[in-house]
Scaffold this active site. Structure first.
Site, short mmCIF file in Angstrom:
data_model
loop_
_atom_site.label_atom_id
_atom_site.label_comp_id
_atom_site.label_asym_id
_atom_site.label_seq_id
_atom_site.Cartn_x
_atom_site.Cartn_y
_atom_site.Cartn_z
N SER A 36 65.20 32.99 35.12
CA SER A 36 64.62 33.51 33.56
C SER A 36 64.11 32.07 33.51
CB SER A 36 65.84 33.81 32.74
OG SER A 36 65.43 33.92 31.41
N GLN A 171 43.76 43.50 41.48
CA GLN A 171 45.28 43.61 41.46
C GLN A 171 45.81 44.80 42.14
OE1 GLN A 171 43.38 43.44 38.58
NE2 GLN A 171 44.36 42.05 37.25
N GLN A 172 44.94 45.86 42.25
CA GLN A 172 45.40 47.31 42.71
C GLN A 172 45.59 47.26 44.28
OE1 GLN A 172 47.49 48.81 40.93
NE2 GLN A 172 46.67 50.23 39.49
N THR A 222 35.23 35.13 44.58
CA THR A 222 35.37 34.10 43.56
C THR A 222 36.47 33.17 44.30
OG1 THR A 222 37.17 35.39 42.38
CG2 THR A 222 34.91 35.19 41.47
N ASP A 256 37.56 38.47 35.13
CA ASP A 256 36.81 39.52 34.29
C ASP A 256 35.60 39.00 33.76
OD1 ASP A 256 38.84 41.14 34.94
OD2 ASP A 256 39.93 40.81 33.26
#
Length: 322
Positions: A36, A171-172, A222, A256
């Site tokens: 954490s 990301q997928q 990129t 993006d």
């Protein structure tokens, strides 16, 4: 050209950890990691791949069509995008779920640990590109990270209708199998990945670089601080460096932003090199800002930075798009 952007629309919860994640990760204990991190800050911002891209295109004087699924809590976000030149008529409003949530913590090295709750995004598969094409003249559809079934459906519909599309699985890729990944890129006018995603795409599909080149038009990879590598459909390769940043604030949405600038430039007639330079300018403006849609575009300052990074000729050629 009319551009539609089909991808995630989300609310971002952005936090900052004043340290390095790497210092808390033990290589021999990763199989039962339990950590954490006490963060210093929480920023709640508008986001999502599609939201970020269309916002940037709006600031570049395009009128992109936003395609995605959201919850009833989207009203204020819609007003924000429409006030910046975005057409939100392609958005589906869910009656069951909230708009997606992206929860991300960034450390001092710009490394990130994130989670994504899809929420209403799962209903994006119910949106038909064919129906949208009847109401809009679609010259290009960017299919980005979204509900996997929506990505597959929208890509297939673009092929069936003969609408050029840009494949941006990002990301997928981790969620997709090799055959699904091939379906998403096959016939794409543009293929966008970062360096890691490119390696993952090769591994998952089992295809070679040449075999992928036979399936797509322009490949754009990129390279973070090293810029971007572009391979044209005729095999010509170019590498474009970044616009130097004044400060690193938050890397979320930088990719993006680059896509928005690059596609805006290339569909307006700029060369691949100039388009990548415009994309790099928009990317650095996001990097220097907390929140993916909090940056603004100052024309004179932008031209100065373009000239400083790429020369006066480059700035002059890009100037009309600013």
């Amino acid at each position: 050209m009319s551009i539609a952007v089909s991808a995630s629309i989300a609310t971002d919860h952005l936090m900052r950890f004043p340290g390095r994640f790497a210092d808390a990760l033990l290589a021999d204990q990763l199989d039962h990691v339990s950590l954490s991190f006490l963060v210093d800050d929480l920023q709640i911002r508008r986001g999502g791949v599609a939201g970020n891209i269309v916002y940037a295109m709006g600031l570049l004087n395009r009128t992109p069509l936003l395609v995605g699924a959201v919850g009833a809590d989207f009203a204020e976000y819609r007003q924000w995008l429409e006030s910046h030149g975005v057409d939100c008529s392609g958005v589906l409003i869910s009656e069951r779920a909230h708009t997606a949530r992206f929860v991300c913590t960034t450390d001092d090295d710009m490394a990130q640990i994130a989670s994504f709750y899809p929420g209403a995004m799962s209903e994006a598969r119910d949106i038909s590109i064919a129906e949208l094409a009847q109401a809009h003249s679609l010259d290009l559809v960017l299919v980005g990270a979204n509900d996997p079934d929506a990505m597959l459906r929208h890509t297939a519909q673009c092929r069936e209708l003969g609408i050029p599309f840009a494949a941006d699985p990002s990301q997928q890729l981790a969620r997709l199998d090799g055959e699904q990944a091939i379906q998403l890129i096959d016939g794409a006018a543009y293929l966008f990945t970062n360096k890691y995603e490119w390696a993952l795409l090769l591994q998952k599909t089992g295809l070679s670089e040449d075999e992928i080149a036979q399936r797509v038009g322009i490949r754009v990879t990129t390279l973070s601080e090293h810029g971007v590598h572009i391979v044209d459909k005729d095999g010509t390769e170019i590498t474009v460096g970044v616009v130097p940043e004044t400060v690193k604030v938050e890397p979320t949405g930088v990719g993006d932003a680059f896509r928005a600038g690059f596609l805006t430039g290339h569909t307006a007639g700029l060369s691949l090199e100039r388009s990548a330079q415009l994309g790099s300018l928009i990317a650095v403006l996001v990097l220097e800002t907390m929140g993916t849609q909090e940056w603004t575009l100052n024309k004179e300052a932008a031209l100065e930075r373009l000239a400083g990074a790429y020369g006066a000729e480059a700035a002059a050629e890009i100037k009309p798009l600013l």
